[in-house]
Motif scaffolding. Structure first.
Motif, short mmCIF file in Angstrom:
data_model
loop_
_atom_site.label_atom_id
_atom_site.label_comp_id
_atom_site.label_asym_id
_atom_site.label_seq_id
_atom_site.Cartn_x
_atom_site.Cartn_y
_atom_site.Cartn_z
N GLY A 199 6.35 2.08 98.94
CA GLY A 199 7.56 1.30 98.76
C GLY A 199 8.81 1.91 99.34
O GLY A 199 9.89 1.31 99.25
N GLY A 200 8.72 3.08 99.94
CA GLY A 200 9.88 3.74 100.52
C GLY A 200 9.70 4.01 102.00
O GLY A 200 8.62 3.81 102.57
N ARG A 201 10.76 4.47 102.61
CA ARG A 201 10.75 4.80 104.03
C ARG A 201 10.94 6.30 104.19
O ARG A 201 11.94 6.86 103.70
N HIS A 202 10.01 6.95 104.85
CA HIS A 202 10.05 8.39 105.04
C HIS A 202 10.23 8.71 106.51
O HIS A 202 9.79 7.94 107.37
N PRO A 203 10.83 9.88 106.84
CA PRO A 203 11.02 10.24 108.24
C PRO A 203 9.72 10.25 109.04
O PRO A 203 9.72 9.90 110.21
N GLY A 204 8.63 10.68 108.42
CA GLY A 204 7.33 10.50 109.05
C GLY A 204 6.89 11.56 110.04
O GLY A 204 6.31 11.25 111.07
N ARG A 205 7.13 12.84 109.74
CA ARG A 205 6.49 13.94 110.47
C ARG A 205 5.41 14.48 109.55
O ARG A 205 5.70 15.17 108.57
N LEU A 206 4.17 14.14 109.84
CA LEU A 206 3.08 14.33 108.89
C LEU A 206 2.02 15.29 109.41
O LEU A 206 1.83 15.46 110.61
N LEU A 207 1.31 15.89 108.45
CA LEU A 207 0.12 16.68 108.72
C LEU A 207 -1.00 16.20 107.80
O LEU A 207 -0.75 15.93 106.61
N LEU A 208 -2.19 16.10 108.31
CA LEU A 208 -3.37 15.90 107.49
C LEU A 208 -4.23 17.13 107.69
O LEU A 208 -4.71 17.38 108.81
N GLN A 209 -4.38 17.94 106.63
CA GLN A 209 -5.06 19.22 106.81
C GLN A 209 -5.94 19.55 105.61
O GLN A 209 -5.72 19.06 104.50
#
Length: 508
Positions: A199-209
């Protein structure tokens, strides 16, 4: 809910104990790894550090067949790059999980203490082990635990030996138009216009680890101040007075800095739920919240040059708890019990509040106490024998007959709660009380029988009650108190210092 820092939290990888601060100590030759291999995150230091915050942990969560679905904000896209160089770009990414055989079995072996109801209780036990020359690991595979090599001494500690062999692992698989593609971690994901998440907006620099348990974590990488923008409005409320907002901003920064080793074993700094600080959409930090963050940029509360244990709760009910009334471990000088009241009431009511009568007087007479506007400043709950009988560990006590506060701290909070049954007794201590009885907003309460099989619990406050009371800070700010005076009231003897001036070793 915020709590204390982790001075030395480490992990075992390739036969070496890797501390969060970067130091290494060899384990005994032949020791088996404690957990799946991970790497600790870079320490938070300098003027503009990057914090790693988990958005979803121990994936796959729930049904293994349920995919992780990531959506770009409308008009944007997601760009994925895995460790093997695979690249994909799309407005939505769907990642599912499959069990795959390992090339060779992974043997894990560790001594384990726990489970514990909180990180703070686990850390207290880790400190006891550390005094024996052991460098333990605090981990959270489900509840909190403390791990050490099987060769470690365990004199006086109730450690159990765990040995496990893993022959399979969870494999993330990208669902793509041309067919499913195996991903190699860590996987980097960039959202050009932001990530839509819960439901929110995030800057979106992600890691899947991968984490230490053979599962995976979705992590957001954020500038420290952007992370705080996602904490402050969700912790104290955007409509709070400016001085209270600034105090919350300072404490959120201080707490994150002091607790950066909390999830070092899993390769990131902090979580986004109440086991840390609640973190959500940073974009809500505008107006007064944004101004408070800007006015307090880089400010940290310190004691003798180190970040304090910047704990806070929603309401202390008019009396500040000592650290050791909430968690195991020694209380620092700035986290001692005190009345949260004006001078007149402070002269009238003296600590300690060691018996039911003293606590009843406090709860029934709120004159001069600060933070009374909070909806749980005073509360009542009814507990039944059936509820108590369903608690973990209560299966052997028979029918509950008595509910007794067996020990109180100086602020009047229950440190030991005893459930006496027809066949035995169950004793809850410190943070176990609210963990096992989450319907109780705090441990500041009295108990009265309410019929043959029920008890009326009358209490005050919401949360552990140590450190800053958000309701109290709001009240004091409305009375004209400055941020510095509010922080000095709840953390006496501390002072503000710029984050960039702290030495590297002071960041842990």
């Amino acid at each position: 809910m915020p709590a204390s820092p982790a001075p030395l939290i480490g992990l075992v990888a390739g036969g070496l104990l890797v501390l969060a601060g970067g130091c290494r100590h060899a384990t005994r030759a032949g020791d088996v790894p404690l957990h799946w291999p991970t790497q600790p995150p870079a320490p938070l230091q300098g003027a503009t550090p990057t914090v790693l915050v988990s958005l979803a942990d121990r994936l796959p969560a729930g049904e293994p067949g349920a995919p992780l679905v990531l959506d770009a904000v409308r008009g944007g896209s997601l760009r994925l790059v895995d460790a093997a160089g695979l690249q994909r770009q799309a407005p939505q990414l769907r990642i599912r999980w499959e069990r795959r055989p390992l090339a060779r079995p992974l043997d894990l072996e560790r001594l384990v203490l726990g489970p514990f109801p909180s990180y703070e209780s686990a850390l207290a036990q880790a400190d006891r082990w550390r005094q024996q020359g052991v460098s333990p690991v605090v981990a959270r595979p489900g509840d909190w635990e403390v791990w050490a090599p099987a060769s470690a001494p365990a004199a006086g500690l109730p450690a159990r030996l765990e040995r496990r062999q893993h022959r399979e692992r969870w494999q993330p698989v990208l669902e793509a138009p041309g067919g499913a593609i195996d991903l190699t971690g860590p996987v980097r994901i960039e959202a050009t216009a932001g990530l839509g998440w819960r439901g929110g907006r995030h800057p979106g620099r992600l890691l899947l680890q991968p984490d230490a348990y053979g599962t995976w974590t979705l992590i957001e990488r954020l500038p420290f101040e952007t992370y705080l923008a996602g904490v402050v409005p969700h912790e104290i409320g955007a409509g709070s007075p400016p001085a209270a907002l600034r105090a919350q901003a300072v404490l959120a920064r201080t707490w994150a800095l002091a607790n950066q080793g909390r999830f070092a074993v899993d390769g990131y700094h902090l979580c986004s739920d109440t086991q840390c600080q609640v973190y959500s959409e940073p974009g809500l930090a505008d107006g007064p919240v944004g101004q408070a963050l800007k006015a307090s940029t880089g400010q940290v509360l310190v004691w003798k040059g180190r970040p304090v244990q910047g704990v806070y709760s929603a309401s202390n009910g008019g009396v500040i708890a000592g650290f050791d009334e909430a968690w195991a471990g020694a209380a620092p000088p700035y986290l001692q019990p005190a009345l949260d009241a004006d001078p007149g009431r402070s002269r009238l009511t003296r600590l300690p509040l060691k018996d039911d009568a003293a606590v009843t007087r406090l709860l029934s007479d709120p004159r001069g106490l600060w933070g009374q506007d909070h909806p749980r400043f005073r509360w009542q709950r009814r507990l039944t024998a059936e509820q108590l009988q369903s608690l973990p560990g209560a299966d052997g006590i028979g029918r509950p007959l008595r509910l007794v506060v067996a020990d109180r701290g100086p602020s009047g909070r229950a440190r030991t709660l005893r459930i006496e049954g027809s066949e035995g007794t169950l004793t809850l201590r410190l943070d176990q009380i609210r963990r096992q009885l989450p319907m109780l907003p705090s441990t500041l309460f009295t108990v009265q029988a309410d019929g043959p099989s029920a008890w009326l619990v009358t209490g005050g406050g919401f949360g552990h009650g140590a450190g800053l009371s958000q309701a109290g800070a709001i009240d004091l700010a409305r009375r004209g108190w400055s941020t510095e005076r509010i922080l000095g009231h709840y953390f006496p003897g501390t002072r503000l210092q710029p984050l960039k001036s702290l030495p590297p070793e002071g960041s842990l």
